[in-house]
Design a protein around this motif. Structure first.
Motif, PDB file in Angstrom:
ATOM      1  N   ILE A  49       0.831  -1.200   0.000  1.00 10.87           N
ATOM      2  CA  ILE A  49       0.000   0.000   0.000  1.00 10.87           C
ATOM      3  C   ILE A  49       0.867   1.252   0.000  1.00 10.87           C
ATOM      4  N   SER A  50       1.894   1.259   0.863  1.00  9.73           N
ATOM      5  CA  SER A  50       2.779   2.424   0.951  1.00  9.73           C
ATOM      6  C   SER A  50       3.566   2.626  -0.337  1.00  9.73           C
ATOM      7  N   PHE A  51       4.069   1.536  -0.889  1.00  7.27           N
ATOM      8  CA  PHE A  51       4.876   1.594  -2.109  1.00  7.27           C
ATOM      9  C   PHE A  51       4.042   2.119  -3.275  1.00  7.27           C
ATOM     10  N   ASP A  52       2.860   1.563  -3.439  1.00  5.37           N
ATOM     11  CA  ASP A  52       1.998   1.992  -4.544  1.00  5.37           C
ATOM     12  C   ASP A  52       1.509   3.423  -4.352  1.00  5.37           C
ATOM     13  N   GLY A  53       1.177   3.770  -3.104  1.00  7.59           N
ATOM     14  CA  GLY A  53       0.723   5.130  -2.830  1.00  7.59           C
ATOM     15  C   GLY A  53       1.795   6.153  -3.147  1.00  7.59           C
ATOM     16  N   ALA A  54       3.033   5.849  -2.767  1.00 10.96           N
ATOM     17  CA  ALA A  54       4.138   6.760  -3.063  1.00 10.96           C
ATOM     18  C   ALA A  54       4.349   6.880  -4.569  1.00 10.96           C
ATOM     19  N   ALA A  96       1.670   5.647 -13.019  1.00 10.52           N
ATOM     20  CA  ALA A  96       2.717   5.509 -12.013  1.00 10.52           C
ATOM     21  C   ALA A  96       2.340   4.459 -10.973  1.00 10.52           C
ATOM     22  N   LEU A  97       1.060   4.411 -10.615  1.00 14.09           N
ATOM     23  CA  LEU A  97       0.581   3.403  -9.669  1.00 14.09           C
ATOM     24  C   LEU A  97       0.778   1.999 -10.227  1.00 14.09           C
ATOM     25  N   LYS A  98       0.442   1.820 -11.499  1.00 22.88           N
ATOM     26  CA  LYS A  98       0.603   0.517 -12.135  1.00 22.88           C
ATOM     27  C   LYS A  98       2.066   0.097 -12.188  1.00 22.88           C
ATOM     28  N   TYR A  99       2.934   1.050 -12.560  1.00 21.92           N
ATOM     29  CA  TYR A  99       4.365   0.739 -12.629  1.00 21.92           C
ATOM     30  C   TYR A  99       4.921   0.441 -11.240  1.00 21.92           C
ATOM     31  N   SER A 100       4.494   1.214 -10.236  1.00 21.83           N
ATOM     32  CA  SER A 100       4.972   1.004  -8.868  1.00 21.83           C
ATOM     33  C   SER A 100       4.569  -0.362  -8.345  1.00 21.83           C
ATOM     34  N   ASP A 101       3.341  -0.788  -8.647  1.00 22.15           N
ATOM     35  CA  ASP A 101       2.889  -2.093  -8.174  1.00 22.15           C
ATOM     36  C   ASP A 101       3.680  -3.212  -8.844  1.00 22.15           C
ATOM     37  N   LEU A 103       6.727  -2.910  -9.880  1.00 24.37           N
ATOM     38  CA  LEU A 103       8.053  -2.838  -9.263  1.00 24.37           C
ATOM     39  C   LEU A 103       8.034  -3.481  -7.883  1.00 24.37           C
ATOM     40  N   TYR A 104       6.950  -3.245  -7.134  1.00 20.17           N
ATOM     41  CA  TYR A 104       6.840  -3.846  -5.812  1.00 20.17           C
ATOM     42  C   TYR A 104       6.810  -5.372  -5.897  1.00 20.17           C
ATOM     43  N   GLN A 105       6.046  -5.887  -6.833  1.00 19.51           N
ATOM     44  CA  GLN A 105       5.940  -7.335  -6.965  1.00 19.51           C
ATOM     45  C   GLN A 105       7.271  -7.962  -7.365  1.00 19.51           C
ATOM     46  N   ASN A 106       8.079  -7.237  -8.100  1.00 22.91           N
ATOM     47  CA  ASN A 106       9.393  -7.755  -8.478  1.00 22.91           C
ATOM     48  C   ASN A 106      10.367  -7.726  -7.305  1.00 22.91           C
ATOM     49  N   ARG A 107      10.268  -6.693  -6.481  1.00 22.39           N
ATOM     50  CA  ARG A 107      11.222  -6.511  -5.396  1.00 22.39           C
ATOM     51  C   ARG A 107      10.773  -7.138  -4.079  1.00 22.39           C
ATOM     52  N   GLN A 108       9.469  -7.088  -3.792  1.00 25.94           N
ATOM     53  CA  GLN A 108       8.910  -7.630  -2.555  1.00 25.94           C
ATOM     54  C   GLN A 108       9.634  -7.103  -1.307  1.00 25.94           C
ATOM     55  N   PRO A 109       9.735  -5.790  -1.134  1.00 16.49           N
ATOM     56  CA  PRO A 109      10.411  -5.254   0.059  1.00 16.49           C
ATOM     57  C   PRO A 109       9.565  -5.456   1.306  1.00 16.49           C
ATOM     58  N   SER A 110      10.229  -5.536   2.449  1.00 13.01           N
ATOM     59  CA  SER A 110       9.517  -5.665   3.725  1.00 13.01           C
ATOM     60  C   SER A 110       8.848  -4.343   4.070  1.00 13.01           C
ATOM     61  N   ASN A 111       8.001  -4.385   5.098  1.00 13.43           N
ATOM     62  CA  ASN A 111       7.347  -3.154   5.547  1.00 13.43           C
ATOM     63  C   ASN A 111       8.372  -2.101   5.954  1.00 13.43           C
ATOM     64  N   GLY A 112       9.405  -2.543   6.686  1.00 13.18           N
ATOM     65  CA  GLY A 112      10.426  -1.608   7.141  1.00 13.18           C
ATOM     66  C   GLY A 112      11.212  -1.002   5.997  1.00 13.18           C
ATOM     67  N   LEU A 113      11.640  -1.837   5.059  1.00 12.55           N
ATOM     68  CA  LEU A 113      12.407  -1.336   3.923  1.00 12.55           C
ATOM     69  C   LEU A 113      11.560  -0.394   3.079  1.00 12.55           C
ATOM     70  N   ILE A 117      12.349   3.448   2.057  1.00 12.86           N
ATOM     71  CA  ILE A 117      12.362   3.864   0.651  1.00 12.86           C
ATOM     72  C   ILE A 117      11.447   5.063   0.443  1.00 12.86           C
ATOM     73  N   VAL A 118      10.247   4.980   1.003  1.00 12.84           N
ATOM     74  CA  VAL A 118       9.293   6.074   0.858  1.00 12.84           C
ATOM     75  C   VAL A 118       9.811   7.332   1.555  1.00 12.84           C
ATOM     76  N   SER A 119      10.388   7.174   2.741  1.00 10.63           N
ATOM     77  CA  SER A 119      10.945   8.331   3.451  1.00 10.63           C
ATOM     78  C   SER A 119      12.057   8.981   2.650  1.00 10.63           C
ATOM     79  N   ASN A 120      12.874   8.158   2.009  1.00  7.66           N
ATOM     80  CA  ASN A 120      14.008   8.692   1.269  1.00  7.66           C
ATOM     81  C   ASN A 120      13.599   9.398  -0.019  1.00  7.66           C
TER      82      ASN A 120
END
Length: 236
Positions: A49-54, A96-101, A103-113, A117-120
């Motif tokens: 959710i955070s990754f796609d929202g960003a 951008a939402l579609k591309y981000s999702d 990208l998320y599925q390819n990377r599968q980052p944890s909640n913390g990571l 990423i979003v903070s940075n």
């Protein structure tokens, strides 16, 4: 969704305020139903959710470097009502939402990571803005403000993208928890506070020196927090 409720009638030249109010309600209801229907069978952890929202926000914000690159006055000449840029934003956000999702599925980052990423994105944008501002002339001495606006927009947006990419590449193999991410942002806040105290202590004046001090303070705080939490698994 709120964007489409008022932007679509505005782009189409509708002037009746009742249409805007009605379409905002329809957009909210449609957006809720569509989102529920599409995501009902999808696993949605907080990181996704955070990754796609960003990603969608970055899509919207890409309008600013586009305008700055072409030139604020030039853009106003052929898009005085802002209808073209609104149309662009309405297209850019879902793309951008579609591309981000993806990208998320390819990377599968944890909640913390994901949180880091979003903070940075914000920290990277701040660093890009600060770097460009420090190396250019004082704002009061600028003869070409559009050139300055173009540089700050591109450096800020580019800094956000570069920072998020390098963050993933550097931390992807580490076990980053949500506690680590919270500690990381706390380090940034501590760095900002320390810089403000040092500025008063050493009587630093001038916006460039002040900006440089705050940038260094935040970056040192972030780096220190990341190093301190490397061997400690902080949990929420």
């Amino acid at each position: 969704i709120w964007l489409y409720g008022w932007a679509i009638p505005y782009v189409l030249g509708v002037t009746n305020p009742r249409v805007y109010i009605g379409l905002e309600g329809i957009a909210a209801a449609t957006g809720f139903y569509y989102t529920w229907n599409v995501t009902e069978q999808i696993n949605l952890p907080q990181s996704r959710i955070s990754f796609d929202g960003a990603g969608s926000v970055m899509g919207l914000l890409s309008a600013w470097p586009l305008i700055a690159t072409i030139g604020i006055e030039n853009w106003h000449d052929f898009d005085p009502d802002g209808k073209i840029i609104l149309t662009y934003a309405m297209v850019a956000a879902p793309l951008a939402l579609k591309y981000s999702d993806r990208l998320y599925q390819n990377r599968q980052p944890s909640n913390g990571l994901t949180n880091i990423i979003v903070s940075n994105l914000g920290y990277g944008a701040f660093n890009g803005f600060a770097a460009y501002t420090i190396i250019t002339k004082d704002v009061g001495k600028l003869r070409n403000f559009e050139g300055y606006a173009r540089g700050t927009a591109l450096m800020s947006y580019g800094g956000a993208l570069v920072s998020s990419y390098t963050t993933y590449q550097r931390l992807k193999d580490q076990d980053i928890t949500e506690g680590d991410a919270a500690f990381y942002n706390l380090g940034g806040a501590a760095g900002f506070f320390t810089a403000s105290r040092l500025r008063e202590l050493f009587s630093v004046t001038g916006y460039k020196r002040t900006l440089a001090m705050f940038t260094i303070g935040v970056d040192v705080g972030l780096f220190s927090a990341l190093r301190l939490s490397r061997d400690i698994n902080l949990t929420v």
